[in-house]
Every structure is written in C-alpha cells, then in structure tokens.
Design a protein around this motif. Structure first.
Motif, PDB file in Angstrom:
ATOM      1  N   GLN A 164      12.868  38.900  18.324  1.00 31.85           N
ATOM      2  CA  GLN A 164      13.529  37.931  17.450  1.00 31.85           C
ATOM      3  C   GLN A 164      12.764  36.606  17.467  1.00 31.85           C
ATOM      4  OE1 GLN A 164      16.063  38.368  15.453  1.00 31.85           O
ATOM      5  NE2 GLN A 164      17.343  40.021  16.221  1.00 31.85           N
ATOM      6  N   GLY A 165      12.261  36.249  18.638  1.00 30.99           N
ATOM      7  CA  GLY A 165      11.501  35.014  18.741  1.00 30.99           C
ATOM      8  C   GLY A 165      10.186  35.064  17.991  1.00 30.99           C
ATOM      9  N   VAL A 166       9.582  36.237  17.926  1.00 32.57           N
ATOM     10  CA  VAL A 166       8.317  36.376  17.205  1.00 32.57           C
ATOM     11  C   VAL A 166       8.500  36.009  15.738  1.00 32.57           C
ATOM     12  CG1 VAL A 166       6.626  38.052  16.363  1.00 32.57           C
ATOM     13  CG2 VAL A 166       7.292  38.053  18.783  1.00 32.57           C
ATOM     14  N   ASP A 167       9.606  36.467  15.152  1.00 30.32           N
ATOM     15  CA  ASP A 167       9.855  36.161  13.737  1.00 30.32           C
ATOM     16  C   ASP A 167       9.887  34.657  13.501  1.00 30.32           C
ATOM     17  OD1 ASP A 167      10.030  38.864  13.225  1.00 30.32           O
ATOM     18  OD2 ASP A 167      12.213  38.933  13.393  1.00 30.32           O
ATOM     19  N   ALA A 168      10.537  33.910  14.392  1.00 28.72           N
ATOM     20  CA  ALA A 168      10.612  32.461  14.238  1.00 28.72           C
ATOM     21  C   ALA A 168       9.266  31.802  14.517  1.00 28.72           C
ATOM     22  CB  ALA A 168      11.686  31.901  15.166  1.00 28.72           C
ATOM     23  N   ALA A 169       8.563  32.286  15.545  1.00 28.51           N
ATOM     24  CA  ALA A 169       7.280  31.689  15.896  1.00 28.51           C
ATOM     25  C   ALA A 169       6.250  31.874  14.789  1.00 28.51           C
ATOM     26  CB  ALA A 169       6.767  32.297  17.204  1.00 28.51           C
ATOM     27  N   GLN A 170       6.337  32.984  14.066  1.00 35.02           N
ATOM     28  CA  GLN A 170       5.390  33.227  12.973  1.00 35.02           C
ATOM     29  C   GLN A 170       5.583  32.251  11.814  1.00 35.02           C
ATOM     30  OE1 GLN A 170       2.915  34.966  13.477  1.00 35.02           O
ATOM     31  NE2 GLN A 170       3.279  37.025  14.238  1.00 35.02           N
ATOM     32  N   THR A 171       6.708  31.567  11.790  1.00 33.10           N
ATOM     33  CA  THR A 171       6.935  30.541  10.763  1.00 33.10           C
ATOM     34  C   THR A 171       6.527  29.150  11.237  1.00 33.10           C
ATOM     35  OG1 THR A 171       9.209  29.985  11.444  1.00 33.10           O
ATOM     36  CG2 THR A 171       8.923  31.880   9.966  1.00 33.10           C
ATOM     37  N   GLY A 172       5.985  29.061  12.445  1.00 27.50           N
ATOM     38  CA  GLY A 172       5.537  27.774  12.965  1.00 27.50           C
ATOM     39  C   GLY A 172       6.486  27.118  13.937  1.00 27.50           C
ATOM     40  N   ALA A 173       7.589  27.767  14.279  1.00 26.13           N
ATOM     41  CA  ALA A 173       8.562  27.171  15.204  1.00 26.13           C
ATOM     42  C   ALA A 173       8.081  27.291  16.650  1.00 26.13           C
ATOM     43  CB  ALA A 173       9.919  27.843  15.054  1.00 26.13           C
ATOM     44  N   LEU A 174       8.485  26.320  17.452  1.00 27.54           N
ATOM     45  CA  LEU A 174       8.358  26.430  18.907  1.00 27.54           C
ATOM     46  C   LEU A 174       9.665  27.029  19.397  1.00 27.54           C
ATOM     47  CD1 LEU A 174       6.818  22.937  19.808  1.00 27.54           C
ATOM     48  CD2 LEU A 174       5.644  25.031  19.070  1.00 27.54           C
ATOM     49  N   VAL A 175       9.601  28.197  19.990  1.00 23.63           N
ATOM     50  CA  VAL A 175      10.803  28.952  20.336  1.00 23.63           C
ATOM     51  C   VAL A 175      11.051  28.869  21.841  1.00 23.63           C
ATOM     52  CG1 VAL A 175      11.908  31.225  20.327  1.00 23.63           C
ATOM     53  CG2 VAL A 175      10.426  30.536  18.416  1.00 23.63           C
ATOM     54  N   THR A 176      12.286  28.596  22.205  1.00 24.78           N
ATOM     55  CA  THR A 176      12.714  28.676  23.590  1.00 24.78           C
ATOM     56  C   THR A 176      13.834  29.698  23.684  1.00 24.78           C
ATOM     57  OG1 THR A 176      13.469  27.419  25.514  1.00 24.78           O
ATOM     58  CG2 THR A 176      14.388  26.795  23.380  1.00 24.78           C
ATOM     59  N   PHE A 177      14.045  30.232  24.859  1.00 26.10           N
ATOM     60  CA  PHE A 177      15.056  31.265  25.064  1.00 26.10           C
ATOM     61  C   PHE A 177      16.158  30.704  25.955  1.00 26.10           C
ATOM     62  CE2 PHE A 177      11.219  33.383  23.868  1.00 26.10           C
ATOM     63  CZ  PHE A 177      11.627  34.440  23.060  1.00 26.10           C
ATOM     64  N   GLY A 178      17.395  30.800  25.472  1.00 26.77           N
ATOM     65  CA  GLY A 178      18.532  30.301  26.224  1.00 26.77           C
ATOM     66  C   GLY A 178      19.474  31.411  26.598  1.00 26.77           C
TER      67      GLY A 178
END
Length: 473
Positions: A129-143
C-alpha cells in the motif's frame, strides 16, 4: 524492487542488563533462536526486495556482517558510520548511495533493526500500500493502529480515520509521547497511530525533501560518501565529513516539515520492545500473568516476568507480584514492572559509579569470535575463547602477562615466535611474556580454548598489535 535500509547503530539501555552498549538488543536473542536484527533482515528479503543496506557503527560492523551471513544473506552491504549522527544523516547517506547506484526512482524502505512484527504477510501488505503512495512522490511512514492508551510511543495524527482499506492517508502532524489523559483522547479519536519509525519513499523524493527542509546535511553527507572507501567487506564513510553533519533525527529534519507526507496503518501486532513489560507481553503471560524465559521456576507468582540468561543459573521466583527479574552472570535486575521505563536511569546511575556492568557485556564479541572471563584475581585470569571457522586473532605480544592455551574443542593453528603448529583437543601451548604470538581456526567448526593469564597487569589494553586482518590498530 524495494531496497531495504536497516538502521542498526543504536545501543538501547531500556532492556538492561540483557541489552548494553557493547551488545545492544538488536543483536541479542531475546525471542526465539534469532536476533531481532536477523528477524528484520528475513522480513525484508526475498521476492521484491533488493540486497539490504545496513547502516551501523564502528563497534557493531563485524557483528552486523556475521549475523547477516549466519542466516544466508551474503549480499548485505554494511555501511559504517564513523560517528553517531542520529537517523537524519544516516537515512540521507543511504538515499545518496542508492540514488548513485539505482537511480532517483529507486524505492527505499527504512526500518529499525530491533522491532518485533509477528504477522509478516500483513506487514508486507501494508508495504505494498505504501508503494502506491510513494510512486506518486509521497514520503510514507507506517503507523501502528493503537489498542491501548500507550504513553511510551510517539503518535501520528491523520487527516482522516482509516477506512479499513489499508490505503495511505495524508498526515496532519507528528505528536510527542503523551501523558495518560492525552493518550486516552488519541485512542478515542480514532485518527492517531503509534509512530513505528518505518519509512518508504523514492530516493529522489527524499533527497529533494532534505534539500528543502535540511539543506545543511547535503554537503557533509555527500562528502562522507565520496571520500568513503571499501574496507574488507564493508563500506566506511569518511570520518571528518560525516562528523561535520548535524546530529538530528529524520523526523525532526524532514518528516515534520515536508509537504507531502502520508501514513499507512499497520494493523498487525507490533512492538519496539522498548521496555521489559513489552517483552513480558511478547512472551505471552500465562493464566496468572507470568512470563518466563530460560532456566526459571515460578512458585505462587502473578503478573511478573522472570528471565535467566545463563544456562547454569536457575532463577526461582517465590510469591512475586508485578515484578521484573532478569538474571545474568554479572548483573541482576529486580524491579517493579510498573517502573520498567525507568531502567535507562539505572544505567546512568551505574555509569556514574563507573560500574563496568553499565556498558560491558559479560561475553566480549570480536570479529574473530568472542571471549568471556571465567575467573579473575589480582595476578591471574581464566578465559573461555571461541574462534569462528576461518577466524584469525591479531599477531600480538604483551608486556605484563604470559598465557597458557588449552584447546578443548576444534583445531587451533598457533604461532609463537617463529614456530607455527596445529593443536587439537586437550593439547596446550605456553606463550612467554613478550613473545609474539597468534592463533587462528583453520577448521570448519568453531574452536574453543581455555586461556590462563598470569602477570602483574591483565588489562585488555596490554596488547601490541603487529598485524591484524580486520584492520584494527
């Protein structure tokens, strides 16, 4: 492909005496037969993952390589940070390395080396799920989705409640560790997650975030990488350049300031094992609330954790309630379980008293193996020494002591002066004071020997090294 970056330089004290500066919790076998570091490597390997990049320090460089190799990860790249500069410079340097080698679109997953995540498939699902967001340029953290009003963790404030899809949600703010009342309010709100300290982004995006939020780190980290060099099977960053970087955490340097930050909820069981009561929960308390590990007998105890680290030390708990008892050869902790978070203050007290147990581990790990002291007096010391297959001690001499070696298992190749010979079980050799000597293990199995030292001074600093395959001075 995702490139794991493992942060492995910490020396936590909240699990003292099992975790100490010389041998911190990520390398210890606190749960099961593998260390937390090894479990992290396994979790971030296999299909879809590239070779791990391990960021560690001078003290742990060989330990990190050896434990990775022990579980079959021969391609782990260990990067030595020559001084401590917190997670900001470590993550930036890793990003610069990956951008250089893999390009600006390379995905990097940053994770601590000392967390427990039991449900690996659920964790990997969250990563996707994080990969999808990161591919749009987001910095992703996991909570981590909280299940109690915990005061020992920082929190992530979301802009919306998770809807169960597992998709990334824009982050509103980072929140420090709260008091009990605030933690209860966070839990009730449903828009807060525990800060897991795990991140995912493209290298180009996180470098751009550093340029915008912490530009002062770019020049020293680039120079540390450019002036760094291969050292044996490690990569050593340049000391002067890296040392000039500001010591700052990644959260403070970038994540709390960046524009496009998202969080992915982790619904799987997670723990940072930040205290003994956390380990009590992980071990699985019985019907009386008691968890044990090692040679332990429990009689009429409740809501307690008892642990023995020594095979020959049997720990007995009688009538204990709400207690933590951890027994090692050189130190014993007895504490109220409710005060487990204060163990780090115990270490400060021991350091102030110059007690060696504050930082030293009873088994001293070296690149060739380990040694432990069995008996010591004013003019003699008895050690047990283990040398890995292929391990080689430095060519050395001593000014103040002589030594007698007795091989008890395996084969030793021993050099004394100009003579080199093989010793097998129950064979021995005497090393006179001042003699140049060395030992090695040419076999396929670990080699064990007993060393008896005699002399006027028995300190470890009485070593003159003439040659060392591990590059130690």
């Amino acid at each position: 492909m995702i490139h794991p970056v493992i942060l492995c330089g910490g020396s936590g004290t909240r699990l003292w005496p099992s975790s100490r500066k010389a041998y911190p919790k990520q390398f210890a076998k606190l749960l099961g037969k593998e260390s937390l570091y090894q479990s992290t490597l396994r979790r971030l390997s296999g299909e879809g993952f590239g070779p791990p990049l391990v960021m560690t320090n001078e003290t742990f460089r060989f330990m990190a390589s050896q434990q990775a190799a022990a579980i079959g990860l021969m391609d782990a790249q260990v990067v030595v940070e020559p001084c401590l500069r917190d997670t900001g410079p470590a993550i930036l340097t890793a990003a610069l390395m990956l951008e250089r080698d893999e390009g600006a679109d390379a995905l990097m997953l940053v994770a601590p080396s000392d967390h427990v995540i039991a449900d690996v498939p659920a964790f990997l699902s969250a990563v996707r799920q994080g990969v999808d967001a990161a591919q749009t340029g987001a910095l992703v953290t996991f909570g981590v989705t909280p299940d109690r009003p915990e005061t020992g963790y920082g929190y992530l404030e979301l802009t919306a409640k998770p809807n169960g899809s597992g998709a990334a949600i824009a982050l509103a703010s980072f929140r420090e560790k709260p008091d009990a009342e605030t933690a209860a309010a966070f839990l009730a709100a449903g828009t807060y997650l525990w800060n897991g300290g795990i991140f995912l982004f493209r290298t180009g995006d996180v470098i751009a975030a550093f340029e915008a939020c912490a530009p002062q780190l770019l020049a020293p980290c680039r120079a540390a990488l450019e002036k760094g060099a291969e050292d044996l099977n490690l990569f050593r960053l340049d000391l002067d350049a890296y040392g000039s970087a500001e010591a700052i955490s990644f959260d403070y340097a970038v994540m709390e300031k960046a524009d496009k930050v998202s969080a992915v909820p982790l619904t799987c069981k997670w723990s940072d094992l930040g205290s003994w009561d956390a380990l009590w929960k992980e071990e699985g308390p019985d019907a009386n609330g008691v968890s044990t590990n090692g040679a332990v007998t429990v009689i009429d105890c409740a809501d307690s954790y008892l642990r023995s680290e020594e095979e020959n030390m049997h720990l007995v708990g009688l009538g204990l309630k709400d207690m933590v008892v951890v027994a090692m050869r050189d130190a014993v902790l007895v504490a109220e379980k409710s005060r487990a978070q204060e163990v780090k203050d115990v270490v400060k007290t021991l350091r102030a008293a110059a007690a060696p147990q504050a930082d030293d581990y009873p088994r001293f790990h070296r690149p060739w193996g380990w040694y432990e002291t069995l008996c010591i007096d004013e003019r003699f010391q008895v050690k047990r020494i283990m040398v890995h297959p292929g391990g080689v001690l430095s060519l050395q001499s001593h000014h103040h002591r002589s030594e007698h070696w007795v091989v008890v298992s395996g084969t030793a190749e021993v050099t004394v002066g100009e003579q080199t010979k093989l010793l097998t079980e129950n064979e021995s050799v005497y090393i006179p004071l001042g003699a140049v000597h060395r030992m090695a293990n040419p076999g396929k199995l670990p080699m064990y020997l007993i060393e008896v030292q005699t002399g006027s001074y028995l300190g470890e600093d009485d070593i003159v090294r003439y040659e060392d395959v591990y590059g130690r001075g």
